[in-house]
Motif scaffolding. Structure first.
Motif, PDB file in Angstrom:
ATOM      1  N   ARG A  84      37.990  39.504  27.438  1.00  0.00           N
ATOM      2  CA  ARG A  84      38.347  40.187  28.685  1.00  0.00           C
ATOM      3  C   ARG A  84      37.183  40.237  29.676  1.00  0.00           C
ATOM      4  O   ARG A  84      37.387  40.533  30.848  1.00  0.00           O
ATOM      5  CB  ARG A  84      38.870  41.596  28.382  1.00  0.00           C
ATOM      6  N   PHE A  85      35.966  39.933  29.205  1.00  0.00           N
ATOM      7  CA  PHE A  85      34.805  39.968  30.092  1.00  0.00           C
ATOM      8  C   PHE A  85      34.462  38.600  30.695  1.00  0.00           C
ATOM      9  O   PHE A  85      33.508  38.491  31.458  1.00  0.00           O
ATOM     10  CB  PHE A  85      33.579  40.512  29.348  1.00  0.00           C
ATOM     11  N   VAL A  86      35.231  37.563  30.354  1.00  0.00           N
ATOM     12  CA  VAL A  86      34.975  36.255  30.968  1.00  0.00           C
ATOM     13  C   VAL A  86      35.428  36.353  32.415  1.00  0.00           C
ATOM     14  O   VAL A  86      36.591  36.631  32.705  1.00  0.00           O
ATOM     15  CB  VAL A  86      35.716  35.118  30.236  1.00  0.00           C
ATOM     16  N   ASN A  87      34.507  36.142  33.336  1.00  0.00           N
ATOM     17  CA  ASN A  87      34.780  36.298  34.762  1.00  0.00           C
ATOM     18  C   ASN A  87      35.476  35.076  35.354  1.00  0.00           C
ATOM     19  O   ASN A  87      35.494  34.001  34.773  1.00  0.00           O
ATOM     20  CB  ASN A  87      33.484  36.586  35.522  1.00  0.00           C
ATOM     21  N   HIS A  88      36.010  35.298  36.553  1.00  0.00           N
ATOM     22  CA  HIS A  88      36.625  34.212  37.321  1.00  0.00           C
ATOM     23  C   HIS A  88      35.540  33.346  37.944  1.00  0.00           C
ATOM     24  O   HIS A  88      34.498  33.835  38.365  1.00  0.00           O
ATOM     25  CB  HIS A  88      37.490  34.801  38.443  1.00  0.00           C
ATOM     26  N   GLY A  89      35.807  32.058  38.042  1.00  0.00           N
ATOM     27  CA  GLY A  89      34.930  31.138  38.761  1.00  0.00           C
ATOM     28  C   GLY A  89      35.770  30.080  39.458  1.00  0.00           C
ATOM     29  O   GLY A  89      36.726  29.571  38.876  1.00  0.00           O
ATOM     30  N   CYS A  90      35.434  29.767  40.702  1.00  0.00           N
ATOM     31  CA  CYS A  90      36.180  28.740  41.454  1.00  0.00           C
ATOM     32  C   CYS A  90      35.795  27.325  41.017  1.00  0.00           C
ATOM     33  O   CYS A  90      36.527  26.378  41.279  1.00  0.00           O
ATOM     34  CB  CYS A  90      35.944  28.909  42.951  1.00  0.00           C
ATOM     35  N   HIS A  91      34.632  27.180  40.393  1.00  0.00           N
ATOM     36  CA  HIS A  91      34.201  25.899  39.819  1.00  0.00           C
ATOM     37  C   HIS A  91      33.890  26.183  38.354  1.00  0.00           C
ATOM     38  O   HIS A  91      32.736  26.236  37.943  1.00  0.00           O
ATOM     39  CB  HIS A  91      32.984  25.358  40.576  1.00  0.00           C
ATOM     40  N   VAL A 133      45.156  41.339  50.537  1.00  0.00           N
ATOM     41  CA  VAL A 133      45.165  41.008  49.113  1.00  0.00           C
ATOM     42  C   VAL A 133      43.993  40.101  48.721  1.00  0.00           C
ATOM     43  O   VAL A 133      43.423  40.242  47.645  1.00  0.00           O
ATOM     44  CB  VAL A 133      46.525  40.390  48.682  1.00  0.00           C
ATOM     45  N   ASP A 134      43.582  39.184  49.602  1.00  0.00           N
ATOM     46  CA  ASP A 134      42.447  38.313  49.284  1.00  0.00           C
ATOM     47  C   ASP A 134      41.148  39.110  49.201  1.00  0.00           C
ATOM     48  O   ASP A 134      40.251  38.752  48.433  1.00  0.00           O
ATOM     49  CB  ASP A 134      42.323  37.190  50.310  1.00  0.00           C
ATOM     50  N   LEU A 135      41.050  40.164  49.979  1.00  0.00           N
ATOM     51  CA  LEU A 135      39.872  41.028  49.940  1.00  0.00           C
ATOM     52  C   LEU A 135      39.875  41.868  48.658  1.00  0.00           C
ATOM     53  O   LEU A 135      38.836  42.041  48.016  1.00  0.00           O
ATOM     54  CB  LEU A 135      39.854  41.942  51.174  1.00  0.00           C
ATOM     55  N   ILE A 136      41.055  42.355  48.262  1.00  0.00           N
ATOM     56  CA  ILE A 136      41.177  43.147  47.029  1.00  0.00           C
ATOM     57  C   ILE A 136      40.758  42.301  45.824  1.00  0.00           C
ATOM     58  O   ILE A 136      40.067  42.774  44.935  1.00  0.00           O
ATOM     59  CB  ILE A 136      42.627  43.660  46.851  1.00  0.00           C
ATOM     60  N   PHE A 137      41.168  41.029  45.827  1.00  0.00           N
ATOM     61  CA  PHE A 137      40.842  40.124  44.729  1.00  0.00           C
ATOM     62  C   PHE A 137      39.767  39.121  45.166  1.00  0.00           C
ATOM     63  O   PHE A 137      39.841  37.935  44.840  1.00  0.00           O
ATOM     64  CB  PHE A 137      42.106  39.395  44.238  1.00  0.00           C
ATOM     65  N   ALA A 138      38.773  39.635  45.883  1.00  0.00           N
ATOM     66  CA  ALA A 138      37.685  38.774  46.381  1.00  0.00           C
ATOM     67  C   ALA A 138      36.902  38.163  45.226  1.00  0.00           C
ATOM     68  O   ALA A 138      36.729  38.780  44.179  1.00  0.00           O
ATOM     69  CB  ALA A 138      36.751  39.591  47.269  1.00  0.00           C
ATOM     70  N   CYS A 139      36.443  36.933  45.431  1.00  0.00           N
ATOM     71  CA  CYS A 139      35.649  36.236  44.426  1.00  0.00           C
ATOM     72  C   CYS A 139      34.180  36.270  44.818  1.00  0.00           C
ATOM     73  O   CYS A 139      33.840  36.074  45.987  1.00  0.00           O
ATOM     74  CB  CYS A 139      36.114  34.789  44.295  1.00  0.00           C
ATOM     75  N   CYS A 140      33.314  36.492  43.846  1.00  0.00           N
ATOM     76  CA  CYS A 140      31.867  36.519  44.082  1.00  0.00           C
ATOM     77  C   CYS A 140      31.156  35.504  43.200  1.00  0.00           C
ATOM     78  O   CYS A 140      30.007  35.698  42.810  1.00  0.00           O
ATOM     79  CB  CYS A 140      31.332  37.917  43.789  1.00  0.00           C
ATOM     80  N   CYS A 141      31.861  34.398  42.857  1.00  0.00           N
ATOM     81  CA  CYS A 141      31.283  33.460  41.891  1.00  0.00           C
ATOM     82  C   CYS A 141      30.078  32.704  42.440  1.00  0.00           C
ATOM     83  O   CYS A 141      29.238  32.242  41.678  1.00  0.00           O
ATOM     84  CB  CYS A 141      32.349  32.478  41.395  1.00  0.00           C
ATOM     85  N   GLY A 142      30.001  32.549  43.754  1.00  0.00           N
ATOM     86  CA  GLY A 142      28.846  31.880  44.363  1.00  0.00           C
ATOM     87  C   GLY A 142      28.882  30.365  44.311  1.00  0.00           C
ATOM     88  O   GLY A 142      27.927  29.707  44.718  1.00  0.00           O
ATOM     89  N   ALA A 143      29.974  29.781  43.836  1.00  0.00           N
ATOM     90  CA  ALA A 143      30.077  28.313  43.777  1.00  0.00           C
ATOM     91  C   ALA A 143      30.170  27.738  45.190  1.00  0.00           C
ATOM     92  O   ALA A 143      30.697  28.384  46.093  1.00  0.00           O
ATOM     93  CB  ALA A 143      31.309  27.907  42.976  1.00  0.00           C
ATOM     94  N   LYS A 144      29.658  26.514  45.368  1.00  0.00           N
ATOM     95  CA  LYS A 144      29.755  25.857  46.676  1.00  0.00           C
ATOM     96  C   LYS A 144      31.209  25.696  47.088  1.00  0.00           C
ATOM     97  O   LYS A 144      31.544  25.744  48.264  1.00  0.00           O
ATOM     98  CB  LYS A 144      29.079  24.484  46.634  1.00  0.00           C
ATOM     99  N   SER A 145      32.071  25.507  46.095  1.00  0.00           N
ATOM    100  CA  SER A 145      33.496  25.303  46.364  1.00  0.00           C
ATOM    101  C   SER A 145      34.299  26.607  46.297  1.00  0.00           C
ATOM    102  O   SER A 145      35.521  26.581  46.199  1.00  0.00           O
ATOM    103  CB  SER A 145      34.071  24.308  45.349  1.00  0.00           C
ATOM    104  N   CYS A 146      33.611  27.759  46.349  1.00  0.00           N
ATOM    105  CA  CYS A 146      34.291  29.053  46.227  1.00  0.00           C
ATOM    106  C   CYS A 146      35.332  29.214  47.330  1.00  0.00           C
ATOM    107  O   CYS A 146      35.034  29.016  48.502  1.00  0.00           O
ATOM    108  CB  CYS A 146      33.275  30.196  46.305  1.00  0.00           C
ATOM    109  N   ARG A 147      36.555  29.581  46.936  1.00  0.00           N
ATOM    110  CA  ARG A 147      37.620  29.777  47.931  1.00  0.00           C
ATOM    111  C   ARG A 147      37.681  31.231  48.404  1.00  0.00           C
ATOM    112  O   ARG A 147      38.542  31.594  49.196  1.00  0.00           O
ATOM    113  CB  ARG A 147      38.953  29.291  47.395  1.00  0.00           C
ATOM    114  N   GLY A 148      36.776  32.088  47.859  1.00  0.00           N
ATOM    115  CA  GLY A 148      36.658  33.461  48.337  1.00  0.00           C
ATOM    116  C   GLY A 148      37.634  34.434  47.719  1.00  0.00           C
ATOM    117  O   GLY A 148      37.621  35.615  48.045  1.00  0.00           O
TER     118      GLY A 148
END
Length: 199
Positions: A84-91, A133-148
């Motif tokens: 459950r602690f594996v985070n989201h990543g866009c890449h 909704v995109d702000l509520i589920f904002a991504c902070c992965c930091g990937a160059k390809s991050c979709r936010g």
């Protein structure tokens, strides 16, 4: 001489993450295709998952719910494990695999010691989502390809097709029959992936 098998270093550990809260980090090299961990928790119906979290703040995008199929959700907030602690990543360097209605996290590529494990949550969008909704589920992965956003990419609006000019098509002599056109029926059922809390 001892008959005990040598202890292997654990595959990963949970610690603070720069992406969000806690994360899962490789302690040794994890080869591509390795099953890292099973996503465990209380297996419940969608209705029960909705009931459990109906009073949660709708602006809280944090969730441990994972959709297995149209009938089942894994609630890793109850009897869950480190998955459950594996985070989201866009890449991402991992992906989830549904095998016999069990969810496993698998390495997409070779992962080096110290790397944080991540998979793309692709949280499903719903027609009644709030405007932010995109702000509520904002991504902070930091990937160059991050979709936010941890949400699936918005579907692009299709442009209407321009009618193509009609052309005369000749038939070869001696050829019988026409071209068969078939369409595979769409499969119904629930979408696998991380699930938003009900509002």
């Amino acid at each position: 001489m001892s008959s005990r098998a040598p202890h292997r270093k654990p595959l990963f550990e949970v610690r603070h993450s720069r992406i969000h809260g806690y994360g899962v980090f490789a302690l040794r090299r994890i080869r591509k295709g390795t099953t890292v961990i099973e996503y465990l928790g209380d297996r419940v119906t969608h209705d029960l998952a909705n009931e459990r979290y109906k009073d949660k703040d709708p602006k809280d995008g944090h969730t441990f719910l994972f959709t297995v199929d149209a009938k089942t959700v894994i609630d890793a907030g109850v009897n869950g494990n480190e998955a459950r602690f594996v985070n989201h990543g866009c890449h991402p360097n991992c992906q989830t695999v549904n095998t016999g209605r069990r969810i496993f996290i698998e390495a997409l590529r070779t992962i080096q010691p110290g790397e944080e494990l991540a998979y793309d949550y692709q949280i499903q969008r719903d027609a009644d989502d709030p405007a932010d909704v995109d702000l509520i589920f904002a991504c902070c992965c930091g990937a160059k390809s991050c979709r936010g956003s941890m949400l699936e990419a918005p579907k692009k609006k299709r442009r209407p097709r321009r009618p193509s000019p009609k052309r005369k098509v000749g038939r070869k002599v001696g050829r019988q029959g026409g071209r068969q056109v078939g369409r595979q029926a769409a499969r119904k059922g629930g979408r696998q992936g991380v699930r938003k809390r009900p509002r």
